[in-house]
Design a protein around this motif. Structure first.
Motif, PDB file in Angstrom:
ATOM      1  N   LEU A 114       0.822  -1.220   0.000  1.00 38.67           N
ATOM      2  CA  LEU A 114       0.000   0.000   0.000  1.00 38.67           C
ATOM      3  C   LEU A 114       0.853   1.267   0.000  1.00 38.67           C
ATOM      4  N   GLU A 115       2.015   1.181   0.648  1.00 35.54           N
ATOM      5  CA  GLU A 115       2.860   2.385   0.696  1.00 35.54           C
ATOM      6  C   GLU A 115       3.334   2.778  -0.693  1.00 35.54           C
ATOM      7  N   ASP A 116       3.531   1.756  -1.556  1.00 34.41           N
ATOM      8  CA  ASP A 116       3.910   2.062  -2.943  1.00 34.41           C
ATOM      9  C   ASP A 116       2.758   2.747  -3.666  1.00 34.41           C
ATOM     10  N   ASP A 117       1.524   2.294  -3.382  1.00 29.37           N
ATOM     11  CA  ASP A 117       0.356   2.956  -3.991  1.00 29.37           C
ATOM     12  C   ASP A 117       0.315   4.430  -3.578  1.00 29.37           C
ATOM     13  N   HIS A 118       0.610   4.678  -2.302  1.00 29.72           N
ATOM     14  CA  HIS A 118       0.562   6.052  -1.792  1.00 29.72           C
ATOM     15  C   HIS A 118       1.662   6.900  -2.449  1.00 29.72           C
ATOM     16  N   ARG A 119       2.832   6.282  -2.611  1.00 33.13           N
ATOM     17  CA  ARG A 119       3.950   6.999  -3.267  1.00 33.13           C
ATOM     18  C   ARG A 119       3.581   7.346  -4.704  1.00 33.13           C
TER      19      ARG A 119
ATOM     20  N   GLU B 245      -3.068  11.977   0.736  1.00 33.14           N
ATOM     21  CA  GLU B 245      -2.492  11.294   1.913  1.00 33.14           C
ATOM     22  C   GLU B 245      -2.382   9.794   1.702  1.00 33.14           C
ATOM     23  N   THR B 246      -3.196   9.249   0.793  1.00 34.24           N
ATOM     24  CA  THR B 246      -3.182   7.785   0.624  1.00 34.24           C
ATOM     25  C   THR B 246      -3.148   7.438  -0.870  1.00 34.24           C
ATOM     26  N   ASN B 247      -4.056   6.581  -1.305  1.00 32.34           N
ATOM     27  CA  ASN B 247      -4.004   6.092  -2.700  1.00 32.34           C
ATOM     28  C   ASN B 247      -4.975   6.822  -3.626  1.00 32.34           C
ATOM     29  N   ILE B 248      -5.672   7.823  -3.099  1.00 30.08           N
ATOM     30  CA  ILE B 248      -6.698   8.521  -3.891  1.00 30.08           C
ATOM     31  C   ILE B 248      -6.240   9.943  -4.217  1.00 30.08           C
ATOM     32  N   VAL B 249      -6.421  10.326  -5.477  1.00 32.92           N
ATOM     33  CA  VAL B 249      -6.111  11.709  -5.886  1.00 32.92           C
ATOM     34  C   VAL B 249      -7.372  12.309  -6.494  1.00 32.92           C
ATOM     35  N   LEU B 250      -7.861  13.387  -5.917  1.00 35.02           N
ATOM     36  CA  LEU B 250      -8.970  14.134  -6.524  1.00 35.02           C
ATOM     37  C   LEU B 250      -8.380  15.380  -7.170  1.00 35.02           C
ATOM     38  N   PHE B 251      -8.687  15.592  -8.444  1.00 34.04           N
ATOM     39  CA  PHE B 251      -8.199  16.814  -9.097  1.00 34.04           C
ATOM     40  C   PHE B 251      -9.278  17.411  -9.985  1.00 34.04           C
ATOM     41  N   ASP B 252      -9.145  18.720 -10.242  1.00 31.97           N
ATOM     42  CA  ASP B 252     -10.158  19.440 -11.021  1.00 31.97           C
ATOM     43  C   ASP B 252      -9.624  19.779 -12.405  1.00 31.97           C
ATOM     44  N   VAL B 253     -10.547  19.849 -13.359  1.00 31.26           N
ATOM     45  CA  VAL B 253     -10.169  20.330 -14.692  1.00 31.26           C
ATOM     46  C   VAL B 253     -10.456  21.834 -14.720  1.00 31.26           C
ATOM     47  N   ASN B 254      -9.533  22.598 -15.292  1.00 33.97           N
ATOM     48  CA  ASN B 254      -9.727  24.053 -15.313  1.00 33.97           C
ATOM     49  C   ASN B 254     -10.702  24.483 -16.394  1.00 33.97           C
ATOM     50  N   GLU B 255     -10.722  23.741 -17.500  1.00 30.77           N
ATOM     51  CA  GLU B 255     -11.651  24.083 -18.587  1.00 30.77           C
ATOM     52  C   GLU B 255     -12.456  22.866 -19.001  1.00 30.77           C
ATOM     53  N   GLY B 256     -13.696  23.111 -19.460  1.00 28.99           N
ATOM     54  CA  GLY B 256     -14.532  21.998 -19.896  1.00 28.99           C
ATOM     55  C   GLY B 256     -15.017  21.201 -18.702  1.00 28.99           C
ATOM     56  N   THR B 257     -15.522  19.998 -18.989  1.00 34.04           N
ATOM     57  CA  THR B 257     -16.088  19.188 -17.904  1.00 34.04           C
ATOM     58  C   THR B 257     -15.200  17.977 -17.621  1.00 34.04           C
ATOM     59  N   ALA B 258     -15.446  17.392 -16.465  1.00 31.65           N
ATOM     60  CA  ALA B 258     -14.726  16.161 -16.101  1.00 31.65           C
ATOM     61  C   ALA B 258     -14.997  15.079 -17.154  1.00 31.65           C
ATOM     62  N   GLU B 259     -16.238  14.976 -17.599  1.00 34.95           N
ATOM     63  CA  GLU B 259     -16.616  13.931 -18.566  1.00 34.95           C
ATOM     64  C   GLU B 259     -15.801  14.062 -19.857  1.00 34.95           C
ATOM     65  N   GLU B 260     -15.667  15.306 -20.352  1.00 33.15           N
ATOM     66  CA  GLU B 260     -14.893  15.514 -21.592  1.00 33.15           C
ATOM     67  C   GLU B 260     -13.439  15.086 -21.387  1.00 33.15           C
ATOM     68  N   THR B 261     -12.895  15.439 -20.246  1.00 30.98           N
ATOM     69  CA  THR B 261     -11.492  15.098 -19.956  1.00 30.98           C
ATOM     70  C   THR B 261     -11.330  13.588 -19.814  1.00 30.98           C
TER      71      THR B 261
END
Ligand SMILES: Cc1ncc(COP(=O)(O)O)c(C=O)c1O
Length: 337
Positions: A251-256, A279-295
């Motif tokens: 799991l630590e490799d996943d976090h890295r 902090e763990t294995n999940i990354v939430l990020f936002d798109v600056n333009e357009g929608t998440a679906e398009e990206t």
């Protein structure tokens, strides 16, 4: 496809399949499956609880915990991003006749100050506040982890008011790896604990409810009533135990990798990510333009699977079947934007 949609997408390894093939089994409805019995005992001891109950899913485990802790008309305080509130098909209302009181915490985490705002007075017309339900690490909250002190504060508040504390530990393994907390600590703070083997640990099926012996006795009956009584589940318990013994250390490799991915995303002008939040294995990020679906469509064309987590938000979840080479590929995929 490099599949970062979830840590539940892993396929059983040869080691898991071998453990399943070699498992000694019996009929668990008669409590006669030696592998399941031993595994339940081992997990209960490991997490400082009296007893355990192997169940098919984290959802069943969470719902059994809430069921044995409450009576109809009771209320459960929870973060608004909680899995129990968002992704369990309204089960708490249907199965236990209870309601949830969702609060706006920070990245899925509650604090004593926030919880205090939701405690009901004791009138005939008020729901009875009965349970505080927390998630560790958080899912929709983006993989955030409670510190030892934060957990103790919430636990102390629960004790002071006579409430129960339920901990949804679908990713407790990630939380332990990130916060350096030993498993038995959780038995000291929570009344009921749900742990999953089918997320980052990579077992094909299985979760476990951990609680006091009386709660487990009652949950066992409810599990049967809800259709979750299973027969030769030593097969599944062996897979889960193999995952605990062999995959926890990965799991630590996943976090890295999650951090490295987030750093690349942070440098990219098309995206926005709070690096501190990883902090763990999940990354939430936002798109600056357009929608998440398009990206997501563009990522998908580059062979990378991710999921939307809001109109402009995307979730990437790392697991042991995405290695460093895959991560390099994913980073190259960012060049498409
Ligand atoms: C925090 C959390 N709790 C509970 C669950 C439910 O697990 P299951 O899909 O096994 O029902 C999940 C599933 O991803 C989860 O992320």
């Amino acid at each position: 496809m490099i599949d970062l949609r979830s840590d539940t997408v892993t396929k059983p390894t040869p080691g898991i399949l071998k453990a399943m093939a070699e498992a000694e089994v019996g009929d668990d409805v008669f409590s006669e499956d030696p592998t399941a019995n031993a595994f339940e005992k081992r997990m209960a001891e490991m997490f400082g609880m009296e007893a355990g109950l192997f169940v098919p899913s984290g959802t069943m485990s969470n719902q059994l915990c809430l069921n044995v802790l409450t009576r109809p008309g009771d209320e459960v305080i929870i973060d608004e991003t909680g899995h129990v509130f968002n992704y369990e098909s309204g089960a708490a209302a249907h199965l236990s006749s209870i309601q949830l009181y969702p609060l706006k915490g920070v990245r899925g985490k509650l604090t004593p100050e926030l919880i205090k705002t939701a405690i009901r007075p004791r009138n005939d017309w008020d729901p009875h506040t009965r349970v505080i339900a927390i998630e560790n690490s958080t899912n929709k909250g983006g993989g955030a982890v409670y510190t030892r002190e934060e957990l103790l504060e919430i636990s102390n508040l629960a004790v002071k008011h006579g409430f129960y504390l339920h901990l949804d530990g679908a990713r407790i393994w990630n939380a332990m790896a990130a916060a350096g907390i030993e498993p038995e600590f959780f038995g000291g703070v929570a009344d009921t604990l749900s742990i999953c083997f089918s997320k980052g640990l990579g077992a094909p099926v299985g979760s476990m409810m951990l609680a006091g012996a009386d709660e487990i006795r009652r949950a066992r009956r409810m599990r049967k009533m809800w259709g979750g009584g299973m027969r030769q589940i030593g097969l599944l318990a062996a897979a889960a135990e193999y995952a605990v013994d062999h995959h926890q250390k990965l799991l630590e490799d996943d976090h890295r990798r999650a951090k490295k991915f987030a750093q690349a995303v942070a440098k990219h002008p098309a995206f926005n990510v709070d690096l501190e939040s990883v902090e763990t294995n999940i990354v939430l990020f936002d798109v600056n333009e357009g929608t998440a679906e398009e990206t997501l469509q563009k990522f998908s064309e580059a062979g990378i699977g991710l999921v939307p987590f809001g109109p402009k938000t995307i979730r990437a979840t790392f697991h042991f079947q995405v290695n460093d080479d895959d991560l390099d590929e994913v980073m190259k995929g960012l060049d498409n934007f």
